[in-house]
Design a protein around this motif. Structure first.
Motif, PDB file in Angstrom:
ATOM      1  N   ASP A 221       0.528  -1.020  -0.354  1.00 43.32           N
ATOM      2  CA  ASP A 221      -0.021   0.005   0.259  1.00 43.32           C
ATOM      3  C   ASP A 221       0.879   1.423  -0.565  1.00 43.32           C
ATOM      4  N   ASN A 222       1.777   1.309  -1.385  1.00 37.26           N
ATOM      5  CA  ASN A 222       2.750   2.404  -1.074  1.00 37.26           C
ATOM      6  C   ASN A 222       1.786   3.093  -2.471  1.00 37.26           C
ATOM      7  N   LEU A 223       2.855   4.411  -3.343  1.00 37.23           N
ATOM      8  CA  LEU A 223       2.939   4.764  -4.780  1.00 37.23           C
ATOM      9  C   LEU A 223       2.664   4.332  -5.412  1.00 37.23           C
ATOM     10  N   VAL A 224       4.103   3.665  -5.269  1.00 42.09           N
ATOM     11  CA  VAL A 224       4.938   3.405  -6.277  1.00 42.09           C
ATOM     12  C   VAL A 224       4.406   2.035  -6.830  1.00 42.09           C
ATOM     13  N   SER A 225       4.527   0.680  -5.613  1.00 40.37           N
ATOM     14  CA  SER A 225       3.705  -0.284  -6.210  1.00 40.37           C
ATOM     15  C   SER A 225       2.164   0.039  -6.451  1.00 40.37           C
ATOM     16  N   ILE A 226       1.384   0.705  -6.566  1.00 38.07           N
ATOM     17  CA  ILE A 226      -0.462   1.174  -6.371  1.00 38.07           C
ATOM     18  C   ILE A 226       0.159   1.424  -8.192  1.00 38.07           C
ATOM     19  N   ASN A 227       1.053   2.519  -9.091  1.00 39.40           N
ATOM     20  CA  ASN A 227       1.414   2.554  -9.901  1.00 39.40           C
ATOM     21  C   ASN A 227       2.016   1.523 -10.718  1.00 39.40           C
ATOM     22  N   LEU A 228       2.827   0.490 -10.217  1.00 32.68           N
ATOM     23  CA  LEU A 228       3.305  -0.384 -10.766  1.00 32.68           C
ATOM     24  C   LEU A 228       2.829  -1.189 -11.374  1.00 32.68           C
ATOM     25  N   SER A 229       1.899  -1.314 -10.379  1.00 33.32           N
ATOM     26  CA  SER A 229       0.543  -2.464 -10.634  1.00 33.32           C
ATOM     27  C   SER A 229      -0.300  -1.968 -11.749  1.00 33.32           C
ATOM     28  N   ARG A 230      -0.843  -0.387 -11.846  1.00 34.04           N
ATOM     29  CA  ARG A 230      -1.566  -0.095 -13.321  1.00 34.04           C
ATOM     30  C   ARG A 230      -1.107  -0.043 -14.180  1.00 34.04           C
ATOM     31  N   ILE A 231       0.224   0.347 -13.906  1.00 37.61           N
ATOM     32  CA  ILE A 231       1.414  -0.364 -15.232  1.00 37.61           C
ATOM     33  C   ILE A 231       1.070  -1.451 -15.893  1.00 37.61           C
ATOM     34  N   ALA A 232       1.641  -2.737 -15.437  1.00 42.59           N
ATOM     35  CA  ALA A 232       1.523  -3.516 -15.236  1.00 42.59           C
ATOM     36  C   ALA A 232      -0.085  -4.112 -15.422  1.00 42.59           C
ATOM     37  N   ASN A 233      -1.051  -3.540 -15.449  1.00 36.46           N
ATOM     38  CA  ASN A 233      -2.558  -4.011 -15.913  1.00 36.46           C
ATOM     39  C   ASN A 233      -2.780  -3.632 -16.984  1.00 36.46           C
ATOM     40  N   THR A 234      -2.334  -2.209 -17.255  1.00 37.97           N
ATOM     41  CA  THR A 234      -2.804  -1.761 -18.228  1.00 37.97           C
ATOM     42  C   THR A 234      -1.746  -2.661 -19.728  1.00 37.97           C
ATOM     43  N   PHE A 235      -0.601  -3.028 -19.867  1.00 39.54           N
ATOM     44  CA  PHE A 235       0.136  -3.831 -20.845  1.00 39.54           C
ATOM     45  C   PHE A 235      -0.505  -4.784 -20.764  1.00 39.54           C
ATOM     46  N   ILE A 236      -0.553  -5.779 -19.638  1.00 35.87           N
ATOM     47  CA  ILE A 236      -1.823  -7.045 -19.616  1.00 35.87           C
ATOM     48  C   ILE A 236      -2.864  -6.941 -20.201  1.00 35.87           C
ATOM     49  N   LYS A 237      -3.568  -5.677 -20.169  1.00 36.24           N
ATOM     50  CA  LYS A 237      -5.415  -5.604 -21.092  1.00 36.24           C
ATOM     51  C   LYS A 237      -5.230  -5.558 -22.894  1.00 36.24           C
ATOM     52  N   GLN A 238      -3.586  -4.649 -22.750  1.00 41.91           N
ATOM     53  CA  GLN A 238      -3.604  -3.344 -24.014  1.00 41.91           C
ATOM     54  C   GLN A 238      -2.620  -4.284 -24.732  1.00 41.91           C
ATOM     55  N   GLY A 239      -1.721  -4.983 -24.273  1.00 36.64           N
ATOM     56  CA  GLY A 239      -0.466  -5.921 -25.204  1.00 36.64           C
ATOM     57  C   GLY A 239       0.134  -4.168 -25.378  1.00 36.64           C
ATOM     58  N   PHE A 240       0.940  -4.405 -26.098  1.00 41.00           N
ATOM     59  CA  PHE A 240       2.569  -3.549 -26.335  1.00 41.00           C
ATOM     60  C   PHE A 240       2.129  -2.752 -27.389  1.00 41.00           C
ATOM     61  N   LYS A 241       0.981  -1.659 -27.717  1.00 38.46           N
ATOM     62  CA  LYS A 241       0.967  -1.443 -28.820  1.00 38.46           C
ATOM     63  C   LYS A 241       0.417   0.161 -29.094  1.00 38.46           C
ATOM     64  N   PRO A 242       0.295   0.777 -29.817  1.00 37.74           N
ATOM     65  CA  PRO A 242      -0.001   2.335 -28.857  1.00 37.74           C
ATOM     66  C   PRO A 242      -0.709   3.358 -28.606  1.00 37.74           C
ATOM     67  N   LYS A 243      -1.986   2.019 -28.438  1.00 39.90           N
ATOM     68  CA  LYS A 243      -3.030   2.671 -27.553  1.00 39.90           C
ATOM     69  C   LYS A 243      -1.912   2.389 -25.900  1.00 39.90           C
ATOM     70  N   ALA A 244      -1.708   0.784 -25.607  1.00 37.44           N
ATOM     71  CA  ALA A 244      -1.235   0.608 -24.317  1.00 37.44           C
ATOM     72  C   ALA A 244      -0.884   2.062 -24.031  1.00 37.44           C
ATOM     73  N   PHE A 245       0.587   2.221 -24.804  1.00 38.99           N
ATOM     74  CA  PHE A 245       1.474   3.845 -24.879  1.00 38.99           C
ATOM     75  C   PHE A 245       0.559   5.198 -24.676  1.00 38.99           C
ATOM     76  N   GLY A 246      -0.376   4.920 -25.038  1.00 38.67           N
ATOM     77  CA  GLY A 246      -1.485   5.851 -24.538  1.00 38.67           C
ATOM     78  C   GLY A 246      -1.510   6.627 -23.627  1.00 38.67           C
ATOM     79  N   ILE A 247      -2.030   5.379 -23.415  1.00 39.47           N
ATOM     80  CA  ILE A 247      -3.048   5.159 -21.690  1.00 39.47           C
ATOM     81  C   ILE A 247      -2.062   5.228 -21.180  1.00 39.47           C
ATOM     82  N   PHE A 248      -0.838   4.528 -20.832  1.00 40.74           N
ATOM     83  CA  PHE A 248       0.661   4.844 -20.267  1.00 40.74           C
ATOM     84  C   PHE A 248       0.928   6.469 -19.745  1.00 40.74           C
ATOM     85  N   PHE A 249       1.373   6.889 -20.859  1.00 38.18           N
ATOM     86  CA  PHE A 249       1.413   8.122 -20.560  1.00 38.18           C
ATOM     87  C   PHE A 249       0.415   8.720 -20.358  1.00 38.18           C
ATOM     88  N   ASP A 250      -0.994   9.057 -20.110  1.00 35.07           N
ATOM     89  CA  ASP A 250      -1.741   9.365 -19.826  1.00 35.07           C
ATOM     90  C   ASP A 250      -1.524   9.649 -18.129  1.00 35.07           C
TER      91      ASP A 250
END
Length: 509
Positions: A460-489
């Motif tokens: 329960d800390n900011l680093v872990s929470i953000n790492l999990s969000r990043i990982a979930n984004t790429f698992i759901k979207q794959g390594f596609k431009p859309k995923a990178f867009g979501i990540f950078f946003d």
């Protein structure tokens, strides 16, 4: 069936605080019935005022409440309704009442939907409620509107509770409509076109015949007198005609989602639907479809029918990985192997699979959640949804929580299935539940050699929470431009604005 009468102006309200993008089928059906009877209908829909991911949008509603309120007042002013009809689920009740209270419209208000059905006393006693509709509302609400229009007595309408002259009139439910084919097609036009996009949503039946303890269906079966009368089916002919009309109106649609909870219940019906769908929808419009069912009512034969007709996705509930708990506490009488077999069967047929899962059940343990993860892994599930258990009123699991003093519900807060646990669990702290919730899909999709690293993301800390969000984004979207867009946003709005977070991430890496 529905007699045309003098018109009233009715404003429907859809307080969509969970950001569901598809058309709300209950309001679409009610609107169609009222329009067929000659009434003028308008809709106030919050969906595109506050939008975003399911996980975040409900929190934003309270932060931007003044904006929503201003737009609601504008809609009331321009629409000039005679009456307001609000369709609400349980998590929307506090927001809807606050909206109506602060708008001060001085108009009569009807509440309908899931929450008035399971918690009628709470809703009818609200200072902004004049009428509530319990159960299915097409016939009851039309009768209420007709009698209000003609100044007739409204205190004896089945399904309708009335608050009048300091007294509450509580009426029983009427028999369910047996012939669903009598209903007009849903009113799709009342919704913003963005609700449709490229997906159409349809019901071929109503009412689930099962009694899962966390679900409203068991309550609905009780108030309507048993399982047999609650589950009803539209004719395949009427369903296909509805789809044909919808696709002609919205030619951009390329996917249909069937909202029946147990679509594959009856083998002959599945076969009949698939044959007609292939001939009249798939071959003519080139539109594929997906459906929901339960593992124990799926078979290889049904999968073959579905695949041939154009089914590309089947969603089924796993919910809990502990078989004893699942059978005894959730009333889901299916074995581990039957669940695994159903997912593998669909996958073998070339149909994508989607699972429903929950964490945060009463007295659940960490091992239980890991077992749920393992079932998803063994079933080789393609796409995974995980939510946090919410004890809805009217469900037997809610009763269990109340009897055992497990409820820890926040007051006057907007909630969602993605926000936080709302029960006390002596076996699992809330922070650990949230950690497993955030990393559930990551565990399901990652080799076990990485599990010790994934556990870091549970913290329960900011680093872990953000790492999990990043990982979930790429698992759901794959390594596609859309995923990178979501990540950078996300990074720009949530990470770069946090002091020293990048330094912490660099040290961790």
């Amino acid at each position: 069936m529905f007699r045309k009468i003098v018109k009233m102006n009715i404003l429907l309200v859809y307080p969509n605080i969970n950001g569901q993008f598809q058309i709300q089928m209950g309001l679409a059906s009610i609107s169609a019935v009222l329009k067929q009877a000659g009434h003028r209908i308008d809709l106030f829909d919050t969906t595109f005022i506050v939008s975003g991911s399911f996980e975040e949008v409900s929190v934003q509603f309270m932060k931007r409440f003044d904006e929503v309120l201003a737009k609601f007042k504008e809609k009331v002013s321009s629409s000039k309704p005679d009456i307001i009809l609000v369709g609400i689920r349980s998590l929307e009740f506090d927001f809807a009442t606050k909206l109506l209270r602060e708008a001060k419209t001085n108009l009569p208000v009807i509440f309908g939907g899931q929450h008035p059905t399971v918690s009628p006393e709470e809703v009818i006693k609200s200072d902004v409620a004049d009428y509530i509709c319990i159960g299915e509302g097409e016939e009851a609400i039309l009768e209420l509107i007709e009698k209000l229009e003609s100044n007739e007595d409204v205190t004896k309408i089945n399904n309708i509770w009335v608050k009048k002259d300091g007294k509450i009139y509580r009426n029983p439910v009427r028999p369910l409509m047996k012939n669903l084919d009598e209903l007009p097609f849903p009113d799709w036009d009342i919704f913003d076109a963005r609700h449709v996009s490229t997906i159409g949503k349809f019901e071929t039946s109503r009412g689930c015949p099962y009694s899962c303890t966390y679900c409203i269906n068991s309550y609905m079966q009780k108030i309507y007198g048993g399982v047999g009368g609650y589950h009803r089916e539209k004719s395949i002919k009427k369903t296909i005609e509805e789809m044909e009309q919808f696709l002609k109106k919205f030619p951009q649609v390329n996917y249909i989602w069937l909202i029946d909870e147990t679509f594959t219940l009856n083998n002959d019906r599945v076969k009949d639907f698939c044959e007609q769908y292939k001939e009249k929808i798939k071959d003519k419009f080139n539109v594929k479809f997906g459906c929901m069912t339960r593992p124990e009512v799926l078979s290889e034969e049904k999968c073959q029918y579905l695949k041939k007709a154009g089914c590309v996705e089947i969603a089924m509930g796993i919910e809990m990985g502990n078989e004893t708990y699942r059978v005894e506490m959730l009333d889901r009488k299916m074995t581990q192997q039957s669940i695994i077999n159903a997912f593998l069967m669909a996958k073998k047929s070339g149909i994508k699979t989607y699972s429903f899962n929950m964490v945060g059940f009463p007295n659940e343990t960490r091992k239980d959640i890991i077992n749920t993860i393992e079932l998803n892994r063994k079933g080789k599930v393609d796409e995974i949804q995980v939510t946090i258990f919410y004890p809805f009123k009217g469900t037997s699991l809610r009763d269990f929580c109340e009897e055992n003093n497990l409820l820890d519900l926040p007051r006057n807060e907007v909630g969602s299935y993605y926000e936080k646990p709302v029960i006390k669990n002596p076996n699992l702290p809330k922070k650990e539940v949230m950690g497993l919730f955030r990393t559930f899909t990551i565990y399901c999709k990652s080799p076990k050699i990485f599990w010790p690293f994934i556990k870091i993301m549970e913290y329960d800390n900011l680093v872990s929470i953000n790492l999990s969000r990043i990982a979930n984004t790429f698992i759901k979207q794959g390594f596609k431009p859309k995923a990178f867009g979501i990540f950078f946003d996300y990074a720009y709005n949530n990470v770069l604005k946090v002091p020293k977070l990048l330094d912490k991430l660099t040290i961790l890496i």
